[in-house]
Design a protein around this motif. Structure first.
Motif, PDB file in Angstrom:
ATOM      1  N   GLY A 115      10.748  -5.468 -13.803  1.00 48.73           N
ATOM      2  CA  GLY A 115      11.842  -6.123 -13.107  1.00 48.73           C
ATOM      3  C   GLY A 115      11.819  -5.914 -11.600  1.00 48.73           C
ATOM      4  N   ARG A 116      10.830  -5.185 -11.091  1.00 47.88           N
ATOM      5  CA  ARG A 116      10.741  -4.913  -9.659  1.00 47.88           C
ATOM      6  C   ARG A 116      10.101  -6.075  -8.906  1.00 47.88           C
ATOM      7  NH1 ARG A 116       9.421  -0.254 -12.395  1.00 47.88           N
ATOM      8  NH2 ARG A 116      10.432   1.694 -11.724  1.00 47.88           N
ATOM      9  N   THR A 117      10.198  -6.004  -7.581  1.00 45.41           N
ATOM     10  CA  THR A 117       9.409  -6.880  -6.725  1.00 45.41           C
ATOM     11  C   THR A 117       8.204  -6.083  -6.266  1.00 45.41           C
ATOM     12  OG1 THR A 117      11.313  -8.173  -5.968  1.00 45.41           O
ATOM     13  CG2 THR A 117       9.347  -8.220  -4.582  1.00 45.41           C
ATOM     14  N   ILE A 118       7.061  -6.455  -6.794  1.00 46.23           N
ATOM     15  CA  ILE A 118       5.813  -5.745  -6.529  1.00 46.23           C
ATOM     16  C   ILE A 118       4.889  -6.675  -5.748  1.00 46.23           C
ATOM     17  CG2 ILE A 118       3.739  -4.800  -7.623  1.00 46.23           C
ATOM     18  CD1 ILE A 118       5.655  -3.858  -9.897  1.00 46.23           C
ATOM     19  N   ALA A 119       4.286  -6.167  -4.711  1.00 44.94           N
ATOM     20  CA  ALA A 119       3.354  -6.950  -3.901  1.00 44.94           C
ATOM     21  C   ALA A 119       2.002  -6.263  -3.926  1.00 44.94           C
ATOM     22  CB  ALA A 119       3.865  -7.086  -2.468  1.00 44.94           C
ATOM     23  N   GLY A 120       1.023  -6.929  -3.339  1.00 49.36           N
ATOM     24  CA  GLY A 120      -0.298  -6.318  -3.290  1.00 49.36           C
ATOM     25  C   GLY A 120      -1.337  -7.272  -2.765  1.00 49.36           C
ATOM     26  N   THR A 121      -2.558  -6.792  -2.779  1.00 48.39           N
ATOM     27  CA  THR A 121      -3.685  -7.586  -2.326  1.00 48.39           C
ATOM     28  C   THR A 121      -4.947  -7.020  -2.945  1.00 48.39           C
ATOM     29  OG1 THR A 121      -4.726  -8.542  -0.349  1.00 48.39           O
ATOM     30  CG2 THR A 121      -4.156  -6.208  -0.249  1.00 48.39           C
ATOM     31  N   GLY A 122      -6.005  -7.789  -2.929  1.00 47.46           N
ATOM     32  CA  GLY A 122      -7.285  -7.333  -3.477  1.00 47.46           C
ATOM     33  C   GLY A 122      -8.032  -8.460  -4.139  1.00 47.46           C
ATOM     34  N   ASP A 139       9.697  -9.031   2.605  1.00 50.66           N
ATOM     35  CA  ASP A 139      10.103  -9.947   1.541  1.00 50.66           C
ATOM     36  C   ASP A 139      10.588  -9.238   0.285  1.00 50.66           C
ATOM     37  OD1 ASP A 139       9.476 -11.938   3.291  1.00 50.66           O
ATOM     38  OD2 ASP A 139       7.674 -12.617   2.275  1.00 50.66           O
ATOM     39  N   GLY A 140      10.975  -7.977   0.428  1.00 52.55           N
ATOM     40  CA  GLY A 140      11.702  -7.298  -0.640  1.00 52.55           C
ATOM     41  C   GLY A 140      10.900  -6.444  -1.590  1.00 52.55           C
ATOM     42  N   ALA A 141       9.609  -6.274  -1.361  1.00 56.11           N
ATOM     43  CA  ALA A 141       8.802  -5.457  -2.271  1.00 56.11           C
ATOM     44  C   ALA A 141       9.103  -3.977  -2.077  1.00 56.11           C
ATOM     45  CB  ALA A 141       7.323  -5.720  -2.047  1.00 56.11           C
ATOM     46  N   THR A 142       9.065  -3.239  -3.174  1.00 58.94           N
ATOM     47  CA  THR A 142       9.224  -1.791  -3.124  1.00 58.94           C
ATOM     48  C   THR A 142       7.941  -1.062  -3.517  1.00 58.94           C
ATOM     49  OG1 THR A 142      10.081  -1.804  -5.401  1.00 58.94           O
ATOM     50  CG2 THR A 142      11.700  -1.892  -3.607  1.00 58.94           C
ATOM     51  N   VAL A 143       6.986  -1.817  -4.054  1.00 60.35           N
ATOM     52  CA  VAL A 143       5.703  -1.260  -4.487  1.00 60.35           C
ATOM     53  C   VAL A 143       4.595  -2.170  -3.970  1.00 60.35           C
ATOM     54  CG1 VAL A 143       4.251  -0.680  -6.474  1.00 60.35           C
ATOM     55  CG2 VAL A 143       6.720  -0.254  -6.573  1.00 60.35           C
ATOM     56  N   ARG A 202       2.709   1.669   6.908  1.00 62.51           N
ATOM     57  CA  ARG A 202       3.583   1.537   5.736  1.00 62.51           C
ATOM     58  C   ARG A 202       5.053   1.683   6.134  1.00 62.51           C
ATOM     59  NH1 ARG A 202       6.260   4.977   2.620  1.00 62.51           N
ATOM     60  NH2 ARG A 202       5.347   6.760   3.748  1.00 62.51           N
ATOM     61  N   PRO A 203       5.877   0.692   5.825  1.00 60.22           N
ATOM     62  CA  PRO A 203       7.310   0.813   6.115  1.00 60.22           C
ATOM     63  C   PRO A 203       7.967   1.819   5.169  1.00 60.22           C
ATOM     64  CG  PRO A 203       6.644  -1.494   5.825  1.00 60.22           C
ATOM     65  CD  PRO A 203       5.534  -0.645   5.317  1.00 60.22           C
ATOM     66  N   ASP A 204       9.022   2.456   5.618  1.00 54.49           N
ATOM     67  CA  ASP A 204       9.790   3.346   4.749  1.00 54.49           C
ATOM     68  C   ASP A 204      10.315   2.557   3.558  1.00 54.49           C
ATOM     69  OD1 ASP A 204       9.388   5.433   6.479  1.00 54.49           O
ATOM     70  OD2 ASP A 204      11.317   5.204   7.504  1.00 54.49           O
ATOM     71  N   GLY A 205      10.244   3.160   2.383  1.00 56.37           N
ATOM     72  CA  GLY A 205      10.758   2.501   1.183  1.00 56.37           C
ATOM     73  C   GLY A 205       9.728   1.693   0.424  1.00 56.37           C
ATOM     74  N   LEU A 206       8.495   1.649   0.919  1.00 52.00           N
ATOM     75  CA  LEU A 206       7.432   0.919   0.222  1.00 52.00           C
ATOM     76  C   LEU A 206       6.440   1.922  -0.342  1.00 52.00           C
ATOM     77  CD1 LEU A 206       6.314  -1.955  -0.431  1.00 52.00           C
ATOM     78  CD2 LEU A 206       4.854  -1.688   1.601  1.00 52.00           C
ATOM     79  N   ARG A 207       6.272   1.910  -1.657  1.00 59.18           N
ATOM     80  CA  ARG A 207       5.382   2.850  -2.323  1.00 59.18           C
ATOM     81  C   ARG A 207       3.993   2.228  -2.474  1.00 59.18           C
ATOM     82  NH1 ARG A 207       6.807   5.963  -8.018  1.00 59.18           N
ATOM     83  NH2 ARG A 207       4.894   7.231  -8.144  1.00 59.18           N
ATOM     84  N   LEU A 208       2.970   2.959  -2.077  1.00 61.67           N
ATOM     85  CA  LEU A 208       1.599   2.469  -2.187  1.00 61.67           C
ATOM     86  C   LEU A 208       0.948   3.007  -3.459  1.00 61.67           C
ATOM     87  CD1 LEU A 208       0.294   2.982   1.473  1.00 61.67           C
ATOM     88  CD2 LEU A 208       1.271   0.915   0.456  1.00 61.67           C
ATOM     89  N   ILE A 209       0.308   2.101  -4.188  1.00 62.82           N
ATOM     90  CA  ILE A 209      -0.449   2.495  -5.379  1.00 62.82           C
ATOM     91  C   ILE A 209      -1.891   2.026  -5.202  1.00 62.82           C
ATOM     92  CG2 ILE A 209      -0.726   2.233  -7.869  1.00 62.82           C
ATOM     93  CD1 ILE A 209       2.240   1.817  -8.125  1.00 62.82           C
ATOM     94  N   PRO A 210      -2.840   2.956  -5.073  1.00 62.34           N
ATOM     95  CA  PRO A 210      -4.241   2.562  -4.921  1.00 62.34           C
ATOM     96  C   PRO A 210      -4.845   2.136  -6.256  1.00 62.34           C
ATOM     97  CG  PRO A 210      -4.069   4.945  -4.978  1.00 62.34           C
ATOM     98  CD  PRO A 210      -2.656   4.421  -5.031  1.00 62.34           C
TER      99      PRO A 210
END
Length: 262
Positions: free
Chosen positions: A181-188, A212-216, A231-239
């Motif tokens: 249910g989250r807003t998840i963003a990414g690239t690759g 645009d509202g992503a938290t991950v 990285r903005p505060d509040g955005l969690r990075l997952i490698p």
């Protein structure tokens, strides 16, 4: 007859060539491209009034949450980028100065590069379908998967497109959403066997995601340092290094399990 110059006059004469050099540098275009955060698009939703992912011939599920692919906006391949703009870009967190060849490796006109990027996106879309079905161990059979991101070009949406297909077909495998249910963003980028590849402009893409509202944010592992730098505060990075690893990380995020970090 030689005339001794006063020290101030000698310094002034010596400075003239240097000033001329700086003047020329200030006016001369440099081989750089200036980039900034671009648009993002939810691959689970619509783009330009059309679904990004359409699946026929197989049962699909309604999804909650968002999977947002990210982009950058860059000056054109023929744009004159001068030293003032480069220096300004170095000191701004919402701009990036990148070697022109790293953004436009093929050369050519803007129209040719745009077509090249659209071709890359089309190929990436096809590979993303293969990667998703391979991850789910499904044969296409009568199923048809089509992807439409309008005029967004380049191959860097591959990972997010594969995750979108997986979410629409299988969710988290237990009846829930892969996004939780989250807003998840990414690239690759993605290969048919699920390998995730590095892309450009990650430091700008994390800013677009947060805006645009992503938290991950899912980031190719090789680019963790670049993503972390802005990285903005509040955005969690997952490698991530593989599609399977990205799926596992999202499931662990929802279940409270161990999630990798940069």
């Amino acid at each position: 007859m030689l005339t001794r110059l006063s020290r101030p006059r000698a310094l002034a004469l010596c400075a003239l060539p240097l000033l001329a050099l700086f003047g020329t540098a200030a006016l001369a275009p440099l081989p750089f491209t200036l980039a900034q955060p671009g648009v993002t698009a939810d691959v689970l939703g619509e783009e330009g009034g059309k679904p990004v992912i359409t699946i026929t011939g197989a049962e699909t599920r309604a999804t909650e949450g968002q999977l947002r692919m990210t982009t950058i906006v860059a000056t054109g391949p023929k744009a004159d980028v001068r030293i003032g703009a480069v220096v300004d870009g170095w000191f701004r967190t919402d701009r990036a100065v990148m070697p022109r060849d790293s953004v436009y490796p093929t050369g050519g006109s803007e129209k040719e590069i745009e077509q090249h990027n659209l071709n890359d996106m089309k190929e990436s879309q096809n590979v993303a379908v293969d990667a998703a079905l391979n991850q789910l161990k499904r044969e296409p059979g009568p199923m048809r998967v089509s992807v439409d991101l309008g005029d967004i070009g380049g191959p860097s949406a591959g990972l997010l497109l594969s995750l979108g297909i997986i979410d629409k077909l299988d969710g988290n495998g237990k009846g829930g959403d892969l996004t939780g249910g989250r807003t998840i963003a990414g690239t690759g980028t993605i290969t048919a066997d699920g390998a995730v590849g590095a892309v450009g402009g990650v430091s700008m893409k994390v800013q677009a995601a947060h805006r645009d509202g992503a938290t991950v944010f899912l980031v190719p592992k090789a680019e963790c340092r670049q993503a972390e730098s802005e990285r903005p505060d509040g955005l969690r990075l997952i490698p991530v290094t593989t599609l399977g690893g990205a799926v596992d990380a999202l499931k662990a995020l929802e279940s409270g399990g161990k999630v990798p970090g940069c």
